[in-house]
Design an enzyme around this catalytic site. Structure first.
Site, PDB file in Angstrom:
ATOM      1  N   GLY A  23       0.794  -1.225   0.000  1.00 41.68           N
ATOM      2  CA  GLY A  23       0.000   0.000   0.000  1.00 41.68           C
ATOM      3  C   GLY A  23       0.820   1.265   0.000  1.00 41.68           C
ATOM      4  N   ASN A  25       1.273   3.513  -2.679  1.00 41.65           N
ATOM      5  CA  ASN A  25       1.034   4.462  -3.764  1.00 41.65           C
ATOM      6  C   ASN A  25       0.579   5.816  -3.234  1.00 41.65           C
ATOM      7  OD1 ASN A  25      -1.513   2.830  -3.257  1.00 41.65           O
ATOM      8  ND2 ASN A  25      -2.354   4.533  -4.434  1.00 41.65           N
ATOM      9  N   THR A  26       0.372   5.911  -1.912  1.00 43.81           N
ATOM     10  CA  THR A  26      -0.053   7.168  -1.307  1.00 43.81           C
ATOM     11  C   THR A  26       0.321   7.176   0.168  1.00 43.81           C
ATOM     12  OG1 THR A  26      -1.954   8.670  -1.056  1.00 43.81           O
ATOM     13  CG2 THR A  26      -2.346   6.339  -0.646  1.00 43.81           C
ATOM     14  N   GLY A  27       0.141   8.327   0.825  1.00 41.04           N
ATOM     15  CA  GLY A  27       0.297   8.424   2.277  1.00 41.04           C
ATOM     16  C   GLY A  27       1.654   8.044   2.824  1.00 41.04           C
ATOM     17  N   GLY A  29       2.923   5.165   3.309  1.00 37.50           N
ATOM     18  CA  GLY A  29       3.589   4.103   2.564  1.00 37.50           C
ATOM     19  C   GLY A  29       4.435   4.662   1.439  1.00 37.50           C
ATOM     20  N   SER A 156      -2.037   1.121  15.171  1.00 34.97           N
ATOM     21  CA  SER A 156      -2.611   2.424  15.511  1.00 34.97           C
ATOM     22  C   SER A 156      -2.883   2.460  17.005  1.00 34.97           C
ATOM     23  CB  SER A 156      -3.919   2.646  14.747  1.00 34.97           C
ATOM     24  OG  SER A 156      -4.651   3.730  15.292  1.00 34.97           O
ATOM     25  N   TYR A 182     -12.338  -1.464  13.208  1.00 32.58           N
ATOM     26  CA  TYR A 182     -10.999  -0.934  12.956  1.00 32.58           C
ATOM     27  C   TYR A 182     -10.095  -1.187  14.158  1.00 32.58           C
ATOM     28  CZ  TYR A 182      -7.278   2.481  12.034  1.00 32.58           C
ATOM     29  OH  TYR A 182      -6.058   3.088  11.826  1.00 32.58           O
TER      30      TYR A 182
END
Length: 314
Positions: A23, A25-27, A29, A156, A182
């Protein structure tokens, strides 16, 4: 800008190191991939959307400023909603990569509407934990043969509010709560880390360390479902966005656990702002960790895994 945000100050190079990041591709990561790439690593970007991943790859190369000593970036298909995709991804990596020094289990979904994965798992548990659990077990023999190696699980602080309901782990009987689902998945990340570290130690495997962490409250795409399902709360919190971390800041603890020399011998711990802190009481329950590990094995179809004798079951 947060009043306090930990930062990884290690200048360690990653030349000759192969890293797998899910993961990215953004953020955070993507920021982790950028950092590893600039340190000289060969980075496998394991993502579901190959178009977005290749675009992120181009951005990373541009963001590096063409400095000397950058590594390589390779885009790999991985859909965490499907265990079949996880197995195909692992098979591809094992067939193409002679070593795996870093595995960063970063990808995740947050407080999304009720749904199921391809295999019938509650979507947050399936994506955030079970898919990464299987990927780790499949890649572990190669990781163990690539020592020194590290496995980093992005959790988290929400894990503090989580509990594992062994009687209804997929919210089939109780009312579905996006936050509770979550929190359960993030607790799963920490329990997984604890139990994997225990198994590594029990089997006298040196040179493989595993970490879990809270990256901080970050303004990224991860909270898109929360914004849709809780617009009033989002409106209330809008003035506080200034205090949220940027993705670059949020990636620091992941990077710290992956490269910093100070935590090279630490195993099974939980980190926040680049410091090891105590996880929630339920995350330290060794009986729960073992029981949940056994259930996870059953759910992904990989029973009686042993790190010292594991083969690459597909």
């Amino acid at each position: 800008m947060p009043l306090f945000s930990g930062r990884c100050y290690s200048l360690a190079r990653l030349d000759g190191i192969t890293a797998v990041i899910t993961g990215c591709n953004t953020g955070i990561g993507k920021e982790t991939a950028l950092d590893f790439y600039k340190r000289g690593a060969r980075v496998l970007m394991a993502c579901r959307d190959l178009t977005k991943a290749n675009s992120a790859k181009e951005d990373i190369v541009k963001s590096s400023g063409n400095i000397d000593g950058c590594g390589d970036l390779v885009v790999v298909k991985l859909d965490l909603l499907s265990l079949s995709s996880v197995r195909e991804c692992a098979k591809y990596i094992l067939n193409t990569e002679p070593k795996i020094n870093l595995l960063i289990n970063n990808a995740g979904v947050m407080m999304c509407p009720k749904g199921k994965t391809e295999d019938g798992f509650e979507i947050q548990l399936g994506t955030n934990h079970l898919a990464h659990f299987l990927l780790t077990l499949l890649l572990f023999p190669r990781i163990a043969n690539s020592k020194p190696a590290r496995i980093v699980n992005v959790s988290s602080t929400a894990h503090e509010r989580g509990y594992i309901d062994f009687n209804d782990i997929h919210f089939e009987q109780r009312n579905y709560s996006p936050f509770q689902a979550y929190a359960q998945s993030k607790l799963a990340n920490v329990l997984f880390t604890k139990e994997l570290a225990k198994k590594i130690q029990e089997n006298n495997i040196d040179g493989v360390n595993v970490y879990s962490l809270h990256p901080g409250v970050i303004s990224t795409e991860l909270g898109r479902h929360f914004a849709t399902s809780h617009p009033i709360i989002q409106l209330i919190l809008k003035p506080f966005r200034w205090f949220m971390k940027t993705p670059e800041m949020g990636a620091q603890t992941t990077i710290y656990c992956a490269v910093d020399e100070k935590c090279a011998e630490e195993n099974g711990l939980y980190y926040k702002d680049c410091v090891a802190v105590e996880a929630a009481k339920e995350a330290l329950n060794l009986e729960t960790a073992e029981k949940f590990w056994n259930l996870s094995e059953k759910l992904v179809g990989f029973v009686n895994w042993n790190p010292s004798t594991a083969d690459n079951k597909m």
